[in-house]
Design a protein around this motif. Structure first.
Motif, PDB file in Angstrom:
ATOM      1  N   VAL A 342       0.823  -1.210   0.000  1.00  0.00           N
ATOM      2  CA  VAL A 342       0.000   0.000   0.000  1.00  0.00           C
ATOM      3  C   VAL A 342       0.858   1.260   0.000  1.00  0.00           C
ATOM      4  N   GLY A 343       1.883   1.290   0.846  1.00  0.00           N
ATOM      5  CA  GLY A 343       2.706   2.486   0.965  1.00  0.00           C
ATOM      6  C   GLY A 343       3.443   2.835  -0.313  1.00  0.00           C
ATOM      7  N   LEU A 344       4.122   1.834  -0.921  1.00  0.00           N
ATOM      8  CA  LEU A 344       4.887   2.088  -2.136  1.00  0.00           C
ATOM      9  C   LEU A 344       3.970   2.386  -3.314  1.00  0.00           C
ATOM     10  N   ARG A 345       2.887   1.634  -3.434  1.00  0.00           N
ATOM     11  CA  ARG A 345       1.951   1.875  -4.536  1.00  0.00           C
ATOM     12  C   ARG A 345       1.335   3.271  -4.428  1.00  0.00           C
ATOM     13  N   ASN A 346       0.989   3.650  -3.220  1.00  0.00           N
ATOM     14  CA  ASN A 346       0.413   4.967  -2.992  1.00  0.00           C
ATOM     15  C   ASN A 346       1.415   6.059  -3.327  1.00  0.00           C
ATOM     16  N   THR A 347       2.676   5.836  -2.966  1.00  0.00           N
ATOM     17  CA  THR A 347       3.718   6.821  -3.255  1.00  0.00           C
ATOM     18  C   THR A 347       3.901   6.997  -4.753  1.00  0.00           C
ATOM     19  N   ARG A 348       3.935   5.897  -5.495  1.00  0.00           N
ATOM     20  CA  ARG A 348       4.074   5.983  -6.955  1.00  0.00           C
ATOM     21  C   ARG A 348       2.920   6.772  -7.568  1.00  0.00           C
ATOM     22  N   GLU A 349       1.708   6.476  -7.128  1.00  0.00           N
ATOM     23  CA  GLU A 349       0.535   7.143  -7.705  1.00  0.00           C
ATOM     24  C   GLU A 349       0.516   8.630  -7.386  1.00  0.00           C
ATOM     25  N   ARG A 350       0.887   8.987  -6.172  1.00  0.00           N
ATOM     26  CA  ARG A 350       0.897  10.411  -5.810  1.00  0.00           C
ATOM     27  C   ARG A 350       1.976  11.160  -6.573  1.00  0.00           C
ATOM     28  N   LEU A 351       3.138  10.553  -6.748  1.00  0.00           N
ATOM     29  CA  LEU A 351       4.196  11.199  -7.526  1.00  0.00           C
ATOM     30  C   LEU A 351       3.751  11.418  -8.963  1.00  0.00           C
ATOM     31  N   ALA A 352       3.119  10.412  -9.552  1.00  0.00           N
ATOM     32  CA  ALA A 352       2.647  10.553 -10.928  1.00  0.00           C
ATOM     33  C   ALA A 352       1.558  11.609 -11.027  1.00  0.00           C
ATOM     34  N   GLN A 353       0.689  11.698 -10.015  1.00  0.00           N
ATOM     35  CA  GLN A 353      -0.392  12.673 -10.041  1.00  0.00           C
ATOM     36  C   GLN A 353       0.137  14.097  -9.913  1.00  0.00           C
ATOM     37  N   LEU A 354       1.158  14.266  -9.084  1.00  0.00           N
ATOM     38  CA  LEU A 354       1.696  15.606  -8.834  1.00  0.00           C
ATOM     39  C   LEU A 354       2.629  16.084  -9.944  1.00  0.00           C
ATOM     40  N   TYR A 355       3.467  15.213 -10.466  1.00  0.00           N
ATOM     41  CA  TYR A 355       4.541  15.658 -11.356  1.00  0.00           C
ATOM     42  C   TYR A 355       4.507  15.026 -12.749  1.00  0.00           C
ATOM     43  N   GLY A 356       3.627  14.062 -12.962  1.00  0.00           N
ATOM     44  CA  GLY A 356       3.575  13.436 -14.277  1.00  0.00           C
ATOM     45  C   GLY A 356       4.886  12.768 -14.647  1.00  0.00           C
ATOM     46  N   GLU A 357       5.368  13.079 -15.850  1.00  0.00           N
ATOM     47  CA  GLU A 357       6.620  12.477 -16.330  1.00  0.00           C
ATOM     48  C   GLU A 357       7.863  13.142 -15.745  1.00  0.00           C
ATOM     49  N   ALA A 358       7.685  14.202 -14.973  1.00  0.00           N
ATOM     50  CA  ALA A 358       8.845  14.931 -14.435  1.00  0.00           C
ATOM     51  C   ALA A 358       9.429  14.273 -13.195  1.00  0.00           C
TER      52      ALA A 358
END
Length: 398
Positions: A342-358
């Motif tokens: 849950v923690g790692l998956r959530n982190t990946r999704e939040r990073l993608a939501q906030l910064y996209g490909e950056a």
């Protein structure tokens, strides 16, 4: 109360409000145009002595007649613009609208021709070769109004051009409005997704921390009391920053430090933590609760599986205009550690939501053993966002 909204399709079918009336600037432009045409016509009549025209009368006859004709057209122009607007925006079929243009043209042309004849005979007292007195039936039977039809067609063309210009501009404005509305809805959707992800991470973090507290209830009651005190500070800190998608790195490090205090009590001196953070990135904005899941993963799947002392390293530095965060443990490595929790998956999704490909996120074996998690983000601070007119709540994703 029911609110009625006009759809873009309806807006394009009906004439924009700007085309329904002539503004002061347009009326002034019409007046100046016909004044200019009056001067040209008068000059043409005065400078062409061979042209058959007005019989001798008033010395200013040609100029007066030209001015009278242009004044009449100036007064009629708004009416012709209205006819052209009905042609574009009317709901009748094409044949009916063409008929409206034709019949309107005949009516306007006859009116202008008779008005000019009336002004010539009864106002200016001029005699025109071939036209003696004021005789409407004679003018109609000989189709003398055809000349005015040519002018009428020119005014209709100008009216159509004006109407299509306003419609084109209205469509552009509608497109810009829809784009802005779409961007606003996308921003709201992004914030909702981030809030949903945040609500997932908070219970997960609380559940794991309570498990750590329960493990020491019987063995170390004083330690449990200290852990509960630290846990209350963590919860207060989490609630205070619940609305922020990004926080300064120094604030995130303070939160992680409180969490690690609980873990130190749990491991009773067998957990070593090393934190190395460059001063230039302490004010950099990072996702709220981005380090805690990484540290928790290092504890749960790393040092907790060791029989001896465990070590966690937290590092942050600036590299090529990006903030690089690393969390490393000396555990058994990735072989038995799940990478989709849950923690790692959530982190990946939040990073993608906030910064996209950056952004980038990697979980890999560390040199010398253990596991290393690395997060790379664009470097920016609150000052940078204020200069761009963006809030930290909304993030920086394009």
């Amino acid at each position: 109360m029911t609110e009625t909204r006009t759809t873009p399709a309806q807006n394009l079918g009906d004439a924009p409000e700007e085309t329904a009336r002539l503004g002061r600037g347009e009326l002034l432009a019409i007046a100046l145009f016909w004044l200019f045409m009056a001067l040209l016509t008068a000059a043409n009549r005065l400078l062409e002595p061979r042209r058959p025209g007005l019989a001798p009368g008033l010395p200013t006859g040609p100029i007066a007649m030209a001015v009278a004709e242009m004044v009449i057209w100036m007064l009629v122009t708004p009416l012709v613009f209205g006819i052209s607007r009905r042609f574009v925006s009317g709901h009748q079929n094409r044949a009916a609208r063409i008929a409206l243009l034709f019949v309107g043209g005949i009516g306007v042309s006859i009116f202008v021709d008779l008005a000019l004849d009336f002004v010539r005979v009864y106002v200016l007292h001029l005699q025109f070769r071939g036209r003696q007195g004021f005789d409407p039936w004679r003018s109609l039977s000989r189709l003398w109004f055809i000349r005015e039809m040519v002018v009428y067609c020119g005014i209709v063309a100008a009216g159509l051009a004006r109407d299509y210009f306003w419609r084109y501009r209205a469509r552009q404005e509608e497109a810009v409005r829809l784009q802005a509305e779409t961007a606003r809805l996308q921003a709201q959707l992004a914030e909702a997704r981030l809030a949903t992800l945040r609500t997932q991470i908070d219970p997960h973090f609380l559940f794991n921390t309570l498990n750590a507290v329960s493990a020491l209830v019987e063995r170390d009651p004083p330690g449990v009391r200290r852990m509960i005190a630290r846990l209350s500070e963590l919860l207060r800190h989490s609630l205070e920053g619940a609305g922020d998608a990004e926080v300064p790195l120094r604030q995130e490090l303070a939160f992680v430090d409180k969490y690690l205090e609980i873990m130190r009590i749990r491991f009773q001196g067998s957990l070593e933590v090393e934190t190395v953070v460059d001063d230039e990135v302490r004010d950099a904005l990072v996702p709220n609760l981005v380090l805690q899941p990484l540290v928790e993963n290092a504890v749960k799947h790393g040092v907790s599986r060791l029989r001896g002392a465990g070590k966690i390293e937290i590092r942050a530095h600036l590299h090529d205009g990006r903030v690089v965060l690393r969390v490393r443990d000396n555990g058994p490595g990735l072989a038995d550690a799940p990478q989709d929790g849950v923690g790692l998956r959530n982190t990946r999704e939040r990073l993608a939501q906030l910064y996209g490909e950056a952004q980038s996120f990697a979980l890999r074996p560390a040199e010398g053993g253990g596991t290393e998690a690395e997060v790379s983000l664009p470097f920016h601070t609150r000052g940078d966002l204020r200069a761009l007119g963006v809030t930290a709540t909304a993030g920086v994703a394009g």
